[in-house]
Structures are given as C-alpha cells and as structure tokens.
Design a protein around this motif. Structure first.
Motif, PDB file in Angstrom:
ATOM      1  N   THR A  69      -7.618   6.949   3.943  1.00  0.00           N
ATOM      2  CA  THR A  69      -8.667   5.958   4.168  1.00  0.00           C
ATOM      3  C   THR A  69      -9.706   6.528   5.116  1.00  0.00           C
ATOM      4  O   THR A  69      -9.406   7.392   5.940  1.00  0.00           O
ATOM      5  N   ASN A  70     -10.925   6.053   4.980  1.00  0.00           N
ATOM      6  CA  ASN A  70     -11.998   6.497   5.876  1.00  0.00           C
ATOM      7  C   ASN A  70     -12.195   5.528   7.034  1.00  0.00           C
ATOM      8  O   ASN A  70     -13.043   5.738   7.888  1.00  0.00           O
ATOM      9  N   SER A  71     -11.406   4.440   7.045  1.00  0.00           N
ATOM     10  CA  SER A  71     -11.558   3.427   8.084  1.00  0.00           C
ATOM     11  C   SER A  71     -10.181   3.004   8.596  1.00  0.00           C
ATOM     12  O   SER A  71      -9.299   2.648   7.810  1.00  0.00           O
ATOM     13  N   LYS A  72     -10.009   3.026   9.889  1.00  0.00           N
ATOM     14  CA  LYS A  72      -8.712   2.697  10.488  1.00  0.00           C
ATOM     15  C   LYS A  72      -8.297   1.262  10.184  1.00  0.00           C
ATOM     16  O   LYS A  72      -7.103   0.958  10.102  1.00  0.00           O
ATOM     17  N   THR A  73      -9.244   0.371  10.020  1.00  0.00           N
ATOM     18  CA  THR A  73      -8.912  -1.045   9.854  1.00  0.00           C
ATOM     19  C   THR A  73      -8.304  -1.353   8.488  1.00  0.00           C
ATOM     20  O   THR A  73      -7.593  -2.345   8.336  1.00  0.00           O
ATOM     21  N   LEU A  74      -8.559  -0.524   7.485  1.00  0.00           N
ATOM     22  CA  LEU A  74      -8.102  -0.841   6.137  1.00  0.00           C
ATOM     23  C   LEU A  74      -6.578  -0.809   6.002  1.00  0.00           C
ATOM     24  O   LEU A  74      -6.006  -1.513   5.179  1.00  0.00           O
ATOM     25  N   LEU A  75      -5.922   0.046   6.784  1.00  0.00           N
ATOM     26  CA  LEU A  75      -4.461   0.150   6.703  1.00  0.00           C
ATOM     27  C   LEU A  75      -3.804  -0.222   8.020  1.00  0.00           C
ATOM     28  O   LEU A  75      -2.663   0.142   8.283  1.00  0.00           O
ATOM     29  N   ALA A  76      -4.525  -0.968   8.850  1.00  0.00           N
ATOM     30  CA  ALA A  76      -4.024  -1.278  10.189  1.00  0.00           C
ATOM     31  C   ALA A  76      -2.723  -2.069  10.157  1.00  0.00           C
ATOM     32  O   ALA A  76      -1.884  -1.936  11.043  1.00  0.00           O
ATOM     33  N   GLU A  77      -2.533  -2.894   9.138  1.00  0.00           N
ATOM     34  CA  GLU A  77      -1.354  -3.746   9.073  1.00  0.00           C
ATOM     35  C   GLU A  77      -0.299  -3.223   8.102  1.00  0.00           C
ATOM     36  O   GLU A  77       0.681  -3.915   7.809  1.00  0.00           O
ATOM     37  N   GLN A  78      -0.476  -2.007   7.613  1.00  0.00           N
ATOM     38  CA  GLN A  78       0.493  -1.443   6.680  1.00  0.00           C
ATOM     39  C   GLN A  78       1.763  -1.046   7.419  1.00  0.00           C
ATOM     40  O   GLN A  78       1.722  -0.361   8.438  1.00  0.00           O
ATOM     41  N   THR A  79       2.929  -1.462   6.915  1.00  0.00           N
ATOM     42  CA  THR A  79       4.223  -1.138   7.535  1.00  0.00           C
ATOM     43  C   THR A  79       5.195  -0.674   6.461  1.00  0.00           C
ATOM     44  O   THR A  79       4.989  -0.890   5.258  1.00  0.00           O
ATOM     45  N   ARG A  80       6.280  -0.076   6.891  1.00  0.00           N
ATOM     46  CA  ARG A  80       7.317   0.377   5.958  1.00  0.00           C
ATOM     47  C   ARG A  80       8.010  -0.797   5.269  1.00  0.00           C
ATOM     48  O   ARG A  80       8.614  -0.639   4.209  1.00  0.00           O
ATOM     49  N   ASN A  81       7.979  -1.974   5.889  1.00  0.00           N
ATOM     50  CA  ASN A  81       8.590  -3.147   5.266  1.00  0.00           C
ATOM     51  C   ASN A  81       7.801  -3.617   4.054  1.00  0.00           C
ATOM     52  O   ASN A  81       8.342  -4.229   3.147  1.00  0.00           O
ATOM     53  N   LYS A  82       6.491  -3.348   4.064  1.00  0.00           N
ATOM     54  CA  LYS A  82       5.641  -3.767   2.952  1.00  0.00           C
ATOM     55  C   LYS A  82       5.579  -2.687   1.874  1.00  0.00           C
ATOM     56  O   LYS A  82       5.586  -2.986   0.684  1.00  0.00           O
ATOM     57  N   THR A  83       5.458  -1.438   2.304  1.00  0.00           N
ATOM     58  CA  THR A  83       5.406  -0.314   1.375  1.00  0.00           C
ATOM     59  C   THR A  83       6.412   0.750   1.812  1.00  0.00           C
ATOM     60  O   THR A  83       6.332   1.232   2.953  1.00  0.00           O
ATOM     61  N   PRO A  84       7.357   1.127   0.960  1.00  0.00           N
ATOM     62  CA  PRO A  84       8.291   2.205   1.323  1.00  0.00           C
ATOM     63  C   PRO A  84       7.536   3.525   1.490  1.00  0.00           C
ATOM     64  O   PRO A  84       7.149   4.157   0.510  1.00  0.00           O
ATOM     65  N   ILE A  85       7.295   3.894   2.724  1.00  0.00           N
ATOM     66  CA  ILE A  85       6.526   5.108   3.018  1.00  0.00           C
ATOM     67  C   ILE A  85       7.456   6.319   2.958  1.00  0.00           C
ATOM     68  O   ILE A  85       8.499   6.357   3.613  1.00  0.00           O
TER      69      ILE A  85
END
Length: 423
Positions: A69-85
């Motif tokens: 992403t080019n913006s920190k805010t776009l993935l600010a709330e992304q967690t492993r609980n939502k997406t298996p990283i």
C-alpha cells in the motif's frame, strides 16, 4: 539394519512431507476470526537439494501474494485474525527483488502521507484471498482522499509457475470472487494473463456501481487536485494553509501530482473496460477524461515552475523537469487508446474541451523552453497551441510576438525536439 536417508524417499513422498510442513491450513475460529496452522521453515535450511525441492513446494503450492500500500491508513486495522498473514517482511526491498511470488496486490489511496508507489506490508497465500477481501469491508474507515472505501487497487500476475492460465486464474481470482463479502473499489487494474471471465467478474463485482459513482469520484479527484495546487501556491502563508514548505526538497514537489496522475490512469483504463465490456452507462466521456488528465499534467508542470522560482540557483534543472513533464503529458494524451472518437466526442463542446487542454499543455511546454533559452522549440510549441483554440488565439499570438523582443542566450541551456499533438 538398513537406514533410509530422507533423500532416499521417492520425490512424491518428499513433496508430501514438504507440503505438511510448508503449506499451512486456514482454520475458521468463528464468524469474525480465522487462524492459520503453524509453518515449519527449518527444513529449507537443511541442504541445497532439500532447499531447492522444499522452496519449490513453498511457492507453487501456496501461491504467495505480496500485499502493498502507498498509504499507512489503508491497512491500519489489518490483523492476523482477519487475514491469515503468511509473513511480514522485515526488509521490503528484499521482497520486491524476489521473482517467485505469484501476484502483487497494491491498495492505492490519496492522503498527505501517501507515496507514489506502494511498499510491501505483508505476504499471504492464495488460500487467504477470500479472508483478505472480506477484511477490507466492515468497520474500516479509509482516508482515501477521494470517493469512499479504498480508492484504487492494482493486481499484477508475477509468476504462474507451472500452472495453466485457467488453473492459476481459478486458484487466485476464483478465490477472490468466492469471498463471502466483497469490498467495493473506485477503480481496479488487473495486469497479466487471467481468464477473461474472471476479469469480467472482478470488474463487475469489485467495483462501485452506486448511482453517479464515477461522477463523485471525478469531483473528489478534482477537489484534491485543487487542494494540491492551493498548497503549492501558498507555502508562505500561515501554518494551517502551508503545504509544500520552503524546506521541502524539489525532488518531492512532484509526489502528489504524480500520485494523482497514476491514480487517474488506472481509473481511465478501468472505466473504458467497464464501458466496452460491461455496458457501463456513464456521462464521463473520453473528452472529459482527456481534459482532466491534461489538467493534472499542468499541475505537475506548475509545481516544477514554482520550484524554479523558489530556488533560482537550481532553476535550470527545475525548468528542464517542467519541460519533461509537459512532454510526458503530450505523449500520454497522444496515445490512440486515450482518445477514441465517438459521437459523444465530436460535439462542439467536446472538441472545445479537448482543444483547450491541448493548448494549455503546449503553452506550458513553450514557457519551459523559453526559460531554458530554446527559441525554436518555444516558437514551435506556441504555433502548435494556436491551431487548437480559436478563443485563445489572440493571447497565443501575443505570446508568440513576445518571443521577438526577448533577449536570447547565444546557446540554449537545453535544446529539445518539440513533441507536437497528433493531427
């Protein structure tokens, strides 16, 4: 007693063992959370042969995808609980140098801290794509700067390994389309070979189809462009009006205008695909998009001109960059796919809009040439501009006349071959 070494097992058995260690399972914990089984990568470091075999399973069976992403805010709330990283890169530059990733997905937004290109944030497997798609909706509050939700997404197929186009497309885009809930983007670009039915479905299901969405997007983009322009012109005002300050390096002045250019380029391609392939009915015709992109290039050029005024000692370099930006704009808008004439594009209003855009961009190029002492190129650009705008003809001729009274250097600081509009 016979001892069997690991490498004495058949390749098929070894591949099964590699898969058990390196291809994690995704487990749904509850309605809102998922998890991923453990990954055992120690086997990769056993010896060269095992590394070659196991790494092949790691990349081909998982089909690893880089999310950036080019913006920190776009993935600010992304967690492993939502997406298996799968992994989080410690050094993003090493990720971009690896050629064994299946695909890259870049989320693009516009805000004050956004960069022109995205930085890798994490890596997921193709199996996690439905979770990732679902995680992009819900309670997220994206500050994209235009429209609403994530503004633009770019997906690029990097490596299909040994899969056929159909198989790879099913394992990646097929999974994206199978997500329980789909986010809506303002625009989407897909690069690389995929099934046309998947491309069609992605453009149909992942794009905002609300009434007047394209018009609202255009208005938002214009508003942000005007904001960038205002900030460029008012860097010496009081604090809350400041934008590109005096201490900002000249090399950064183009950042926001270039981001806008990249953003609208994706939108333009996406919009054309929807019109031609999906029967998208929209009032945003080609001449409107042509004029908007020309305005963005004019903003970029003016940014370099203002840099030259702020730092006279570096004016030659800034005016050269301004000229290159104007030339880039003319070459881009000269492309056949950037202005396909239709009935809507041949009305008097449409022709006037396009010709005015051509005139202004040519005059910007002429001004840069004049500042660089290149009389021939400046004259050629002004003569080209005079062809397209009868309303501005007196003002254009006035500029041409002023060239006769200008004192020119013996040798131009920069000599250029004018890039003129297609007739």
């Amino acid at each position: 007693m016979v001892y069997l070494r690991f490498l004495d097992f058949p390749v098929s058995i070894r591949d099964q063992i590699y898969a058990e260690l390196l291809v994690p399972h995704i487990i749904k914990v509850d309605e809102f959370n998922v998890t991923q089984s453990l990954l055992f990568t120690d086997i990769l470091y056993t010896n060269k042969q095992i590394y070659t075999e196991s790494s092949d399973v790691l990349y081909t069976r998982n089909l690893l995808i880089v999310i950036s992403t080019n913006s920190k805010t776009l993935l600010a709330e992304q967690t492993r609980n939502k997406t298996p990283i799968f992994s989080v890169p410690k050094n993003p530059s090493t990720v971009t140098q690896c050629h064994r990733f299946a695909m890259t997905i870049e989320l693009i937004g516009i805000d004050d801290e956004a960069t022109e290109n995205g930085t890798p944030a994490f890596v997921i497997s193709a199996k996690a794509l439905p979770c990732f798609a679902t995680s992009l909706i819900g309670k997220y509050t994206f500050r994209s700067g235009v429209g609403y939700g994530i503004a633009a997404v770019r997906m690029k197929v990097e490596n299909t390994f040994r899969y056929s186009t159909a198989r790879f497309s099913n394992l990646t885009f097929g999974r994206l389309l199978s997500a329980e809930h789909l986010p809506k983007f303002n625009c989407l670009r897909i690069e690389g070979q995929i099934l046309e039915e998947h491309h069609h479905a992605m453009a149909r299901d992942y794009l905002n189809e609300s009434e007047h969405s394209c018009g609202f997007f255009g208005l938002g983009l214009d508003a942000y462009r005007h904001r960038v322009w205002f900030r460029m012109r008012n860097e010496d005002r009081e604090a809350h009006n400041q934008g590109i300050k005096l201490e900002t390096p000249d090399s950064q002045i183009h950042r926001l205008p270039r981001l806008l250019l990249r953003f609208f380029d994706i939108f333009w391609d996406c919009h054309n695909y929807r019109v031609h392939e999906l029967g998208h009915n929209c009032s945003m015709d080609a001449c409107y998009q042509f004029a908007r992109m020309a305005d963005m290039y004019n903003t970029l050029v003016q940014g370099y001109v203002l840099a030259a005024k702020r730092h006279p000692e570096r004016a030659t370099n800034s005016y050269t960059q301004a000229l290159h930006a104007a030339e880039e704009g003319i070459m881009y808008l000269n492309r056949d796919d950037r202005f396909v004439r239709s009935k809507a594009d041949t009305t008097e209003a449409a022709i006037l809009k396009v010709n005015s855009a051509k005139t202004l961009l040519s005059l910007k190029a002429a001004k840069a040439c004049s500042k660089l002492g290149d009389e021939k190129a400046a004259r050629k650009y002004i003569e080209d501009a005079a062809i397209y705008s009868p309303i501005m003809f007196p003002a254009v001729m006035d500029r041409l006349a002023k060239l006769f009274w200008k004192t020119w250097p013996a040798e131009p600081l920069v000599t250029t071959t004018p890039i003129l509009w297609n007739k």
